[in-house]
Design an enzyme around this catalytic site. Structure first.
Site, PDB file in Angstrom:
ATOM      1  N   CYS A   1       1.644 -16.048   0.582  1.00 36.03           N
ATOM      2  CA  CYS A   1       0.766 -16.033  -0.592  1.00 36.03           C
ATOM      3  C   CYS A   1       1.094 -14.872  -1.546  1.00 36.03           C
ATOM      4  O   CYS A   1       2.172 -14.843  -2.108  1.00 36.03           O
ATOM      5  CB  CYS A   1      -0.693 -16.013  -0.144  1.00 36.03           C
TER       6      CYS A   1
ATOM      7  N   HIS B   1      -1.549 -20.996   2.914  1.00 33.29           N
ATOM      8  CA  HIS B   1      -2.038 -20.275   4.096  1.00 33.29           C
ATOM      9  C   HIS B   1      -2.085 -21.195   5.305  1.00 33.29           C
ATOM     10  O   HIS B   1      -3.158 -21.532   5.818  1.00 33.29           O
ATOM     11  CB  HIS B   1      -3.422 -19.709   3.829  1.00 33.29           C
TER      12      HIS B   1
ATOM     13  N   GLU C   1      -1.697 -20.510   8.220  1.00 35.58           N
ATOM     14  CA  GLU C   1      -2.252 -19.781   9.365  1.00 35.58           C
ATOM     15  C   GLU C   1      -3.785 -19.748   9.388  1.00 35.58           C
ATOM     16  O   GLU C   1      -4.374 -19.313  10.386  1.00 35.58           O
ATOM     17  CB  GLU C   1      -1.715 -18.341   9.371  1.00 35.58           C
TER      18      GLU C   1
HETATM   19  C1  LIG Z   1     -11.283 -10.516  -3.466  1.00 34.41           C
HETATM   20  C2  LIG Z   1     -12.575  -9.713  -3.471  1.00 34.41           C
HETATM   21  C3  LIG Z   1     -13.790 -10.665  -3.517  1.00 34.41           C
HETATM   22  C4  LIG Z   1     -12.603  -8.831  -2.195  1.00 34.41           C
HETATM   23  O1  LIG Z   1     -13.743  -7.989  -2.331  1.00 34.41           O
HETATM   24  P1  LIG Z   1     -14.034  -6.860  -1.217  1.00 34.41           P
HETATM   25  O2  LIG Z   1     -15.385  -6.339  -1.497  1.00 34.41           O
HETATM   26  O3  LIG Z   1     -13.684  -7.381   0.144  1.00 34.41           O
HETATM   27  O4  LIG Z   1     -13.048  -5.651  -1.375  1.00 34.41           O
HETATM   28  P2  LIG Z   1     -12.119  -5.181  -2.467  1.00 34.41           P
HETATM   29  O5  LIG Z   1     -12.125  -3.731  -2.413  1.00 34.41           O
HETATM   30  O6  LIG Z   1     -12.476  -5.819  -3.756  1.00 34.41           O
HETATM   31  O7  LIG Z   1     -10.655  -5.699  -2.049  1.00 34.41           O
HETATM   32  C5  LIG Z   1     -10.335  -6.254  -0.787  1.00 34.41           C
HETATM   33  C6  LIG Z   1      -9.059  -5.577  -0.341  1.00 34.41           C
HETATM   34  O8  LIG Z   1      -8.182  -5.411  -1.451  1.00 34.41           O
HETATM   35  C7  LIG Z   1      -7.887  -4.021  -1.600  1.00 34.41           C
HETATM   36  N1  LIG Z   1      -7.761  -3.708  -3.006  1.00 34.41           N
HETATM   37  C8  LIG Z   1      -8.683  -3.894  -3.963  1.00 34.41           C
HETATM   38  N2  LIG Z   1      -8.181  -3.487  -5.156  1.00 34.41           N
HETATM   39  C9  LIG Z   1      -6.912  -3.041  -4.913  1.00 34.41           C
HETATM   40  C10 LIG Z   1      -5.864  -2.485  -5.712  1.00 34.41           C
HETATM   41  N3  LIG Z   1      -5.989  -2.305  -7.023  1.00 34.41           N
HETATM   42  N4  LIG Z   1      -4.694  -2.157  -5.120  1.00 34.41           N
HETATM   43  C11 LIG Z   1      -4.525  -2.342  -3.794  1.00 34.41           C
HETATM   44  N5  LIG Z   1      -5.469  -2.848  -2.982  1.00 34.41           N
HETATM   45  C12 LIG Z   1      -6.645  -3.192  -3.541  1.00 34.41           C
HETATM   46  C13 LIG Z   1      -9.018  -3.265  -0.959  1.00 34.41           C
HETATM   47  O9  LIG Z   1      -8.607  -1.977  -0.582  1.00 34.41           O
HETATM   48  C14 LIG Z   1      -9.292  -4.164   0.214  1.00 34.41           C
HETATM   49  O10 LIG Z   1      -8.298  -3.987   1.187  1.00 34.41           O
HETATM   50  P3  LIG Z   1      -8.559  -3.068   2.480  1.00 34.41           P
HETATM   51  O11 LIG Z   1      -9.735  -3.693   3.197  1.00 34.41           O
HETATM   52  O12 LIG Z   1      -7.280  -3.085   3.272  1.00 34.41           O
HETATM   53  O13 LIG Z   1      -8.884  -1.710   1.946  1.00 34.41           O
HETATM   54  C15 LIG Z   1     -12.608  -8.819  -4.717  1.00 34.41           C
HETATM   55  O14 LIG Z   1     -11.412  -8.113  -4.785  1.00 34.41           O
HETATM   56  C16 LIG Z   1     -12.776  -9.727  -5.955  1.00 34.41           C
HETATM   57  O15 LIG Z   1     -13.885 -10.167  -6.265  1.00 34.41           O
HETATM   58  N6  LIG Z   1     -11.683 -10.047  -6.650  1.00 34.41           N
HETATM   59  C17 LIG Z   1     -11.809 -10.958  -7.835  1.00 34.41           C
HETATM   60  C18 LIG Z   1     -11.647 -12.397  -7.303  1.00 34.41           C
HETATM   61  C19 LIG Z   1     -10.337 -12.452  -6.554  1.00 34.41           C
HETATM   62  O16 LIG Z   1      -9.319 -11.871  -6.975  1.00 34.41           O
HETATM   63  N7  LIG Z   1     -10.389 -13.061  -5.361  1.00 34.41           N
HETATM   64  C20 LIG Z   1      -9.205 -13.233  -4.537  1.00 34.41           C
HETATM   65  C21 LIG Z   1      -8.322 -14.338  -5.170  1.00 34.41           C
HETATM   66  S1  LIG Z   1      -7.070 -14.948  -4.057  1.00 34.41           S
HETATM   67  C22 LIG Z   1      -5.825 -13.906  -4.259  1.00 34.41           C
HETATM   68  O17 LIG Z   1      -5.926 -12.881  -4.936  1.00 34.41           O
HETATM   69  C23 LIG Z   1      -4.558 -14.325  -3.560  1.00 34.41           C
HETATM   70  C24 LIG Z   1      -3.357 -14.091  -4.404  1.00 34.41           C
HETATM   71  C25 LIG Z   1      -3.322 -14.858  -5.682  1.00 34.41           C
HETATM   72  O18 LIG Z   1      -4.360 -15.312  -6.171  1.00 34.41           O
HETATM   73  O19 LIG Z   1      -2.218 -14.991  -6.220  1.00 34.41           O
HETATM   74  N1  LIG Z   2      -6.960 -15.912  -0.849  1.00 30.03           N
HETATM   75  C1  LIG Z   2      -7.441 -14.720  -0.202  1.00 30.03           C
HETATM   76  C2  LIG Z   2      -6.457 -13.581  -0.338  1.00 30.03           C
HETATM   77  C3  LIG Z   2      -5.116 -13.890   0.292  1.00 30.03           C
HETATM   78  O1  LIG Z   2      -4.493 -14.952  -0.301  1.00 30.03           O
HETATM   79  C4  LIG Z   2      -8.804 -14.312  -0.760  1.00 30.03           C
HETATM   80  O2  LIG Z   2      -9.377 -15.067  -1.545  1.00 30.03           O
HETATM   81  O3  LIG Z   2      -9.252 -13.243  -0.373  1.00 30.03           O
END
Ligand SMILES: CC(C)(COP(=O)(O)OP(=O)(O)OC[C@H]1O[C@@H](n2cnc3c(N)ncnc32)[C@H](O)[C@@H]1OP(=O)(O)O)[C@@H](O)C(=O)NCCC(=O)NCCSC(=O)CCC(=O)O
Ligand SMILES: N[C@@H](CCO)C(=O)O
Length: 314
Positions: free
Chosen positions: A142, A235, A237
């Site tokens: 991914c 994914h 897995e």
């Molecule tokens: C994904 C979530 C919901 C996760 O929220 P959480 O409250 O669990 O924690 P978080 O601090 O936001 O991030 C989860 C993990 O990413 C890490 N993390 C966050 N920001 C980071 C950055 N700038 N650089 C490196 N790592 C980073 C955190 O340390 C944590 O890992 P550790 O636990 O190791 O510290 C959030 O980041 C979010 O709302 N994002 C916007 C929606 C989104 O992007 N969802 C995922 C899409 S799927 C995806 O992104 C897959 C790839 C793709 O789409 O191409």
């Molecule tokens: N899709 C995962 C991250 C890894 O692809 C998520 O929504 O957190």
């Protein structure tokens, strides 16, 4: 055959309970065969869950596999206890002088984060380049697949407005490729990502082979001719409930996510998911471990020679 992991790792108890043969450290020492060395760089937030998923996939093989867990850097994890990381994970400094037969780099929820805004982006690029010299074959999952395609081949991801979330049908595009051995003409894979890779750009800019794709979610499996790099945008897995947990997480975060497609029975999120990806998930990891790792890696890992490997498989 077994995966060789620490007796105290949570995965040992879970997988033993599933009657998956996990070899304890003592038994492993008694075997007089060279196990495969596999390094797992875990970037996922729920690291213990991901360890169990990947180790379950690696256990479906007659080969003995020693698995080392790698953390990206020394920052404390937001979602995994430091005690767990300290007990079971190595730092890059501890492994960078070693060679490995295989490496898996997981996804990360960073699809909406610009490359240079990823805190560990420089380290990620260093590890991708290191793997090219120190690992026989690396599987990128991914987000890691997008990061490696960009770093190694300049193929940049396209970010969608809406996340691909759900289980999608895929077609095999390269029938006789060893990695596709045993695959059905149509097989199902979970996807959970905003980013996508442009097939035409891969074909125009690289000699990479697109092995499987989905009419809905596009490119899924891309391999280098020498088998030393495998890019997996889905994914395979994932546990049955992983997409559900991500959906609920995003609902609770107020992101109004789309309902995962082709996932819940009758598309009702109150129902259990219908798992249609487990068999091909196991098959993908078993084929990778067999054809890309075991059948190409040198017996003496200290003799790992990237140039010789490249000629062996392409
Ligand atoms: C994904 C979530 C919901 C996760 O929220 P959480 O409250 O669990 O924690 P978080 O601090 O936001 O991030 C989860 C993990 O990413 C890490 N993390 C966050 N920001 C980071 C950055 N700038 N650089 C490196 N790592 C980073 C955190 O340390 C944590 O890992 P550790 O636990 O190791 O510290 C959030 O980041 C979010 O709302 N994002 C916007 C929606 C989104 O992007 N969802 C995922 C899409 S799927 C995806 O992104 C897959 C790839 C793709 O789409 O191409
Ligand atoms: N899709 C995962 C991250 C890894 O692809 C998520 O929504 O957190």
């Amino acid at each position: 055959m077994p995966i060789n992991i620490p007796d105290r790792l949570p995965a040992t108890q879970v997988l033993t309970g599933e009657n998956i043969f996990v070899m304890g450290e003592e038994r492993a020492m008694a075997q007089n065969i060279r196990p495969l060395k596999v390094l797992l760089l875990n970037l996922m937030p729920k690291k213990i869950e991901t360890e169990i998923q990947i180790l379950r996939m690696l256990s479906n093989t007659p080969l003995q596999v020693d698995v080392d867990l790698l953390r990206i850097d020394n920052r404390p994890s937001k979602n995994t206890p430091e005690a767990h990381l300290n007990a079971f994970y190595r730092t890059f400094e501890e492994v960078e002088q070693q060679n490995y037969d295989g490496m898996i780099i997981t996804g990360a929820p960073l699809g909406l984060v610009e490359w240079n805004d990823v805190v560990f982006w420089d380290r990620m690029k260093t590890i991708i380049d290191w793997a090219n010299q120190h690992v026989t074959s690396t599987m990128y999952l991914c987000w890691a697949a997008h990061a490696a395609l960009y770093t190694l081949y300049g193929i940049d991801r396209k970010i969608r407005k809406e996340k691909y979330s759900g289980v999608f049908a895929h077609q095999v595009l390269f029938q006789n490729h060893p990695l596709m051995r045993g695959f059905d003409d149509v097989f199902w894979v979970p996807h959970s990502r905003y980013a996508e890779i442009n097939a035409e750009e891969v074909e125009a800019k690289t000699s990479l082979q697109i092995l499987a794709a989905s009419p809905e979610t596009g490119v899924h499996l891309v391999a280098s001719n020498d088998g030393r790099q495998l890019f997996v945008t889905g994914h395979p897995e994932y546990d049955p409930d992983t997409l559900h947990n991500e959906y609920i997480r995003d609902c609770d975060a107020g992101l109004a996510p789309v309902l995962p497609e082709n996932y819940y029975r009758d598309d009702n999120p109150n129902n259990e998911p219908l798992v249609r990806w487990r068999s091909h998930g196991n098959l993908l990891f078993a084929n990778w471990l067999n054809y890309f790792v075991y059948q190409t890696t040198p017996y003496d890992l200290s003799q790992l020679n990237p140039v010789a490997l490249a000629s062996k498989l392409s």
